[in-house]
Scaffold this motif. Structure first.
Motif, PDB file in Angstrom:
ATOM      1  N   LEU A 115      34.375  46.219  32.336  1.00 15.43           N
ATOM      2  CA  LEU A 115      33.513  45.444  31.441  1.00 15.43           C
ATOM      3  C   LEU A 115      33.790  43.959  31.638  1.00 15.43           C
ATOM      4  N   SER A 116      32.790  43.157  31.371  1.00 16.86           N
ATOM      5  CA  SER A 116      32.999  41.707  31.396  1.00 16.86           C
ATOM      6  C   SER A 116      33.763  41.304  30.137  1.00 16.86           C
ATOM      7  N   ILE A 117      34.335  40.114  30.178  1.00 14.76           N
ATOM      8  CA  ILE A 117      35.016  39.596  28.994  1.00 14.76           C
ATOM      9  C   ILE A 117      34.012  39.447  27.855  1.00 14.76           C
ATOM     10  N   ALA A 118      32.806  39.017  28.170  1.00 16.44           N
ATOM     11  CA  ALA A 118      31.772  38.879  27.132  1.00 16.44           C
ATOM     12  C   ALA A 118      31.457  40.228  26.483  1.00 16.44           C
ATOM     13  N   LEU A 121      48.385  45.258  32.985  1.00 16.96           N
ATOM     14  CA  LEU A 121      47.683  46.377  32.355  1.00 16.96           C
ATOM     15  C   LEU A 121      46.195  46.356  32.680  1.00 16.96           C
ATOM     16  N   VAL A 122      45.694  45.206  33.121  1.00 17.85           N
ATOM     17  CA  VAL A 122      44.315  45.072  33.588  1.00 17.85           C
ATOM     18  C   VAL A 122      44.299  44.157  34.804  1.00 17.85           C
ATOM     19  N   THR A 123      43.226  44.268  35.573  1.00 16.58           N
ATOM     20  CA  THR A 123      42.983  43.334  36.667  1.00 16.58           C
ATOM     21  C   THR A 123      41.567  42.795  36.514  1.00 16.58           C
ATOM     22  N   LEU A 124      41.344  41.663  37.134  1.00 15.34           N
ATOM     23  CA  LEU A 124      40.015  41.060  37.156  1.00 15.34           C
ATOM     24  C   LEU A 124      39.487  41.169  38.568  1.00 15.34           C
ATOM     25  N   VAL A 129      36.661  43.187  33.972  1.00 13.95           N
ATOM     26  CA  VAL A 129      38.033  43.565  33.659  1.00 13.95           C
ATOM     27  C   VAL A 129      38.163  45.061  33.890  1.00 13.95           C
ATOM     28  N   VAL A 130      39.220  45.453  34.597  1.00 19.76           N
ATOM     29  CA  VAL A 130      39.441  46.861  34.937  1.00 19.76           C
ATOM     30  C   VAL A 130      40.830  47.256  34.450  1.00 19.76           C
ATOM     31  N   ILE A 131      40.931  48.371  33.775  1.00 16.77           N
ATOM     32  CA  ILE A 131      42.236  48.862  33.340  1.00 16.77           C
ATOM     33  C   ILE A 131      43.000  49.383  34.560  1.00 16.77           C
TER      34      ILE A 131
END
Length: 136
Positions: free
Chosen positions: A45-48, A73-76, A88-90
């Motif tokens: 998901l996007s940050i927005a 815990l996440v990557t962009l 953002v990806v877990i």
């Protein structure tokens, strides 16, 4: 109508008290756990999008995502459809942390179930389904 309002207030108060008593036992801030939960359930998901789902400002979610990224815990990554956008990806570590947090919370709640009578346990078993029906 007054009976419905009284019941609604009693439910609101009870659920609020329950959440307030369980939340301090969590090892991570609730906003971080919520973001991980959205990513685990819904994928990248996007940050927005995360900010909208949590009803917080974009800047607040940017900070939350930054803290999660610092913990690995996440990557962009660039969005597959629009390379100008970032999603953002877990990470596997994020999934593990989320699972551990959920299990810890459930263990605390499970410990309190021992105070219920068998009849109360039967009622408690129906509460999740009923609450889902009440969720708009």
């Amino acid at each position: 109508m007054s009976d419905d309002l009284d019941l609604a207030e009693a439910l609101r108060a009870a659920v609020g008290d329950f959440v307030r008593r369980v939340r301090p036992l969590e090892a991570m801030p609730p906003g971080q756990l919520a973001a991980l939960g959205h990513l685990h359930r819904d994928g990248a998901l996007s940050i927005a999008d995360l900010a909208r789902r949590e009803a917080v400002r974009h800047q607040s979610m940017t900070r939350t995502v930054g803290l999660l990224a610092d913990q690995h815990l996440v990557t962009l990554r660039p969005d597959a459809l629009d390379r100008r956008q970032v999603v953002v990806v877990i990470t596997p570590a994020g999934t593990i942390r989320l699972t551990e947090a959920r299990r810890a919370r459930a263990a605390v709640i499970a410990g309190t179930l021992t105070h219920l009578t068998p009849a109360e346990r039967d009622i408690a078993a129906r509460i999740p389904e009923i609450l889902r029906k009440l969720t708009p």
